[in-house]
Design a protein around this motif. Structure first.
Motif, short mmCIF file in Angstrom:
data_model
loop_
_atom_site.label_atom_id
_atom_site.label_comp_id
_atom_site.label_asym_id
_atom_site.label_seq_id
_atom_site.Cartn_x
_atom_site.Cartn_y
_atom_site.Cartn_z
N ARG A 250 30.85 -31.84 30.46
CA ARG A 250 32.31 -32.01 29.69
C ARG A 250 33.12 -30.80 29.47
N ARG A 268 31.27 -36.15 22.36
CA ARG A 268 30.15 -36.36 21.54
C ARG A 268 30.13 -37.02 20.82
N TYR A 272 28.64 -39.81 24.46
CA TYR A 272 27.69 -39.39 25.30
C TYR A 272 26.76 -40.90 26.08
N GLU A 273 27.75 -41.91 25.21
CA GLU A 273 26.75 -43.68 25.77
C GLU A 273 27.25 -44.03 26.96
N ASN A 276 26.45 -41.83 29.77
CA ASN A 276 25.52 -42.50 30.91
C ASN A 276 25.53 -43.88 31.72
N TYR A 296 26.03 -33.84 30.03
CA TYR A 296 26.59 -33.98 29.65
C TYR A 296 26.85 -33.57 29.45
N ASP A 297 26.81 -32.19 28.62
CA ASP A 297 26.79 -30.97 28.82
C ASP A 297 25.71 -29.73 28.87
N THR A 300 22.55 -31.07 26.65
CA THR A 300 22.04 -31.93 26.16
C THR A 300 22.61 -32.59 27.57
N LEU A 302 21.66 -36.42 30.11
CA LEU A 302 21.81 -37.92 30.17
C LEU A 302 20.17 -38.40 29.95
#
Length: 403
Positions: A250, A268, A272-273, A276, A296-297, A300, A302
């Motif tokens: 991010r 988000r 997010y998917e 991945n 991701y951040d 979060t 992955l």
């Protein structure tokens, strides 16, 4: 570390151990010892493995026998009185492995940073004794770094020499490979793969072989490795020191602008998917030798494994960002339903073709092996059967308005 290495107790590292090679004390190493002693206060010891040397003893906390400022004292119990410069040379020559080891890392390599850490890692200098390492270096210590094989050896003066080549060329005589001695020559070697295709990602497992740097010194080794795999040693060292600065997805995307700014629309949730999928596509061990440390951040992770590479990836690279830009645009399209008929075997064949292309296995499938779904002739047959004259699968156009 090479399996042939034999461990010894600490203390004096010299030629009395049958596993340790005979080392001559070079004059530049001895001069460096004298220079180092000049930089110390009288009596302050210069330490080697298993012993230390001091000029005079005034003001020292060491329990050294007495000596004048013009004499040298060896602290290992073997020289009970002060020594002249000639005596010191004789004593250090008897301990040449320990002295040359100090000289290589303190004077030839010098700075405490990634280069020194990398060179010491190659021979496990922070975990093994001089005697053990010199015995191993005499036989040759081999280390893997990505697709490279690095072999460290020792001269009779205690100097390190390094052979760098593609791992696939292990055991190939030097005269059967293209030999280089300038680290900058590596820039041309990493530009294209063995089929002549440009390599946009220098850490992709597609390095071409057929070359060797057969006789590099410590500094040239570091420059060669960093030319082939830029910043990998530096980031590996930062990670070891607990100083690796990771930029997650991010925050990296927030810095994008211009044509790459569209990637920021993956926020988000559904985004997010998408990330991945990006990591699974680009950051697998089969596609990149780095080990992905970005997530991701900060909060979060992955779902996709980061890989097993020796050197870390601290942020999404330009290849990932460029691919994500394209996929962002593709994913913005609205889905449609298309209808065409496939036999069960044809459905499985389509799946096999996608897998083979994604895994880069197309070249491994022989033309005569028609039982493979991604076989070229079998795929051409499927195209002849299912595509119309305009190239539409099942005769169904991509845009219904084209009908």
């Amino acid at each position: 570390m090479a399996d042939s290495t034999s461990a010894t107790d600490g203390g004096e590292a010299g030629g009395d151990d049958p596993g340790v090679p005979e080392i001559d004390l070079p004059s530049d190493a001895f001069d460096a010892v004298l220079d180092a002693l000049d930089e110390l206060d009288p009596g302050e010891p210069l330490r080697f493995e298993g012993f230390s040397v001091a000029r005079g003893t005034e003001g020292t906390d060491e329990e050294l026998p007495g000596g004048s400022p013009d004499e040298y004292v060896l602290a290992d119990g073997s020289r009970p009185t002060g020594m002249s410069e000639r005596d010191l040379h004789e004593a250090l020559a008897e301990r040449a492995p320990a002295v040359t080891d100090w000289y290589v890392f303190e004077r030839v390599v010098g700075e405490f940073g990634p280069r020194r850490a990398f060179l010491r890692w190659i021979e496990d200098a922070d975990g093994e004794t001089v005697a053990t390492r010199y015995a191993a270096l005499a036989a040759g210590i081999e280390r893997a770094w990505g697709e490279l094989k690095i072999t460290a050896t020792l001269t009779d003066r205690g100097e390190r020499r390094y052979d760098v080549r593609h791992a696939d060329d292990a055991g190939v005589p030097v005269d059967e490979l293209d030999a280089y001695d300038d680290p900058l020559d590596a820039r041309d070697l990493v530009t294209f793969d063995e089929r002549g295709r440009y390599r946009p990602l220098k850490t992709a497992p597609s390095l071409a072989g057929g070359w060797v740097f057969p006789d590099l010194g410590p500094r040239e080794l570091y420059e060669t490795v960093e030319t082939i795999y830029p910043a990998t040693v530096a980031n590996w060292h930062r990670e070891r020191e607990g100083e690796l600065d990771v930029n997650h997805w991010r925050e990296t995307m927030e810095r994008q602008s211009g044509i790459y700014g569209v990637v920021k629309t993956w926020d988000r949730g559904e985004g997010y998917e998408h990330v991945n999928w990006v990591a699974e596509a680009c950051c697998d061990d089969s596609q990149c030798l780095k080990r992905r440390e970005w997530e991701y951040d900060d909060e979060t992770d992955l779902d996709v494994d980061g890989g097993d590479g020796a050197f870390p990836c601290r942020e999404p690279c330009s290849v990932v960002v460029s691919a994500a830009r394209k996929w962002t645009r593709l994913e913005s399209e609205q889905p449609r339903t298309y209808e065409f008929e496939l036999t069960p075997s044809e459905k499985e064949q389509v799946e096999e073709v996608i897998d083979a292309v994604a895994d880069g296995r197309i070249d491994e499938i022989r033309e005569a092996d028609t039982k493979e779904g991604a076989n070229r002739f079998r795929t051409r047959f499927l195209r002849a059967k299912l595509f119309d004259d305009e190239g539409n699968l099942g005769g169904v156009p991509t845009d219904p308005d084209e009908e």
